[in-house]
Enzyme design. Structure first.
Site, PDB file in Angstrom:
ATOM      1  CE1 TYR A  67     -29.548 -49.878   2.889  1.00 36.80           C
ATOM      2  CE2 TYR A  67     -28.660 -47.733   3.497  1.00 36.80           C
ATOM      3  CZ  TYR A  67     -29.731 -48.605   3.405  1.00 36.80           C
ATOM      4  OH  TYR A  67     -30.971 -48.207   3.817  1.00 36.80           O
ATOM      5  CE  LYS A 258     -27.847 -42.799  -4.854  1.00 36.29           C
ATOM      6  NZ  LYS A 258     -27.319 -43.838  -5.768  1.00 36.29           N
ATOM      7  CB  VAL A 260     -24.202 -39.418  -6.698  1.00 41.17           C
ATOM      8  CG1 VAL A 260     -22.719 -39.331  -7.072  1.00 41.17           C
ATOM      9  CG2 VAL A 260     -24.435 -40.628  -5.797  1.00 41.17           C
TER      10      VAL A 260
END
Length: 300
Positions: A67, A258, A260
């Site tokens: 990543y 994921k 954010v």
């Protein structure tokens, strides 16, 4: 429609005891880091999102040397500064770095970027050309050195798991991380039953259908929208709750979405408390059935 969480159920998945570690309970929803460290979001926001997730109980953090070519590991390392003991930290090694000596070097490089002395779990990212016995030998050395506490694999299909289990030491595999979401159920034919038979929990990447078959269209599917609206949850929460649903009374999937944005982190954590009722599950099964024949493992 009946309430979404009519009956409170355990929200943890148990990783069985190994030769090196006792059994451990982990939250059924953790945090993924794919695409972090690539400049797609402000660095500070990525760090803070992971810290927020930890504060909300999503202690499993998954990353990989792949990543952002180590960039995601650096984000994780910064997020864990002063709070390493709060996390169950997972990273992955490239198949071409998984040799007898190269896996040691790759792990040490990951540890340096993560600013930690050990990984809780180290995975072979996907099957490669290096013999499995070489990789397992390296993993065993890392276990003995205390640099990793468990090992596992990722993107292994049924036959590859069977081959792994036949290699000396392969039975110590702690998990298999694969793509799994409502629109990609091929693993339910052979792979997931095999893992359950061998008491190996599954880690689900892209659980909100960020990849694989159907992709983002799943979040806007009329049935998904109608069911989630009726339950008072978001479509993403519906997909997460479905991915970690108990099967035959047992939870054995850890989803690693994921996020954010702060609101998405909070919504993911709240999905741990959503127990889908029989009506919702039946409607989802009807709209997104298990394939009628074996299909190749979905990989992105």
């Amino acid at each position: 429609m009946a309430p979404a969480a009519a009956a409170r159920q355990p929200t943890h998945v148990t990783l069985p005891a190994s030769a090196h570690q006792p059994a451990i309970e982990l939250p059924a929803i953790g945090q993924g880091t794919w695409y972090m460290g690539e400049g797609l979001a402000p660095h500070h926001d990525e760090v803070r999102a992971l810290q927020q997730g930890l504060e909300l109980g999503m202690s499993v953090i998954d990353t990989a040397e792949m990543y952002a070519e180590g960039g995601a590991e650096r984000v994780v390392g910064e997020a864990l500064a002063g709070r390493r003991d709060q996390a169950f930290l997972v990273s992955k090694v490239y198949p071409w770095n998984a040799g007898r000596d190269s896996a040691i070097a790759a792990c040490e490089a990951s540890l340096s970027r993560l600013d930690t002395d050990y990984l809780d779990l180290y995975l072979l990212h996907w099957p490669g050309n290096i013999p499995l016995d070489e990789t397992l030998e390296a993993f065993e050395r890392l276990l003995e050195q205390g640099k990793i506490r468990r090992f596992g694999v990722s993107n292994f299909d049924h036959d590859e798991m069977a081959s792994l289990s036949a290699v000396p030491g392969g039975g110590e595999c702690a998990t298999n991380q694969v793509l799994y979401h409502l629109g990609s159920r091929g693993i339910e034919r052979r792979l997931r039953p095999w893992l359950r038979q061998h008491d190996i929990p599954l880690m689900a990447y892209c659980p909100i259908a960020q990849g694989g078959r159907l992709r983002d269209s799943l979040l806007t599917h009329p049935e998904v929208l109608e069911i989630s609206s009726g339950l008072g949850i978001t479509p993403a929460q519906l997909l997460l709750a479905w991915a970690i649903r108990p099967v035959d009374g047992k939870r054995d999937v850890i989803a690693i979405p994921k996020a954010v944005r702060s609101e998405h982190v909070e919504q993911n954590a709240r999905a741990l408390d959503i127990a889908l009722n029989d009506e919702a599950l039946a409607r989802l099964d009807a709209a997104f059935p298990v394939p009628s024949h074996d299909v190749p493992l979905d990989i992105v």
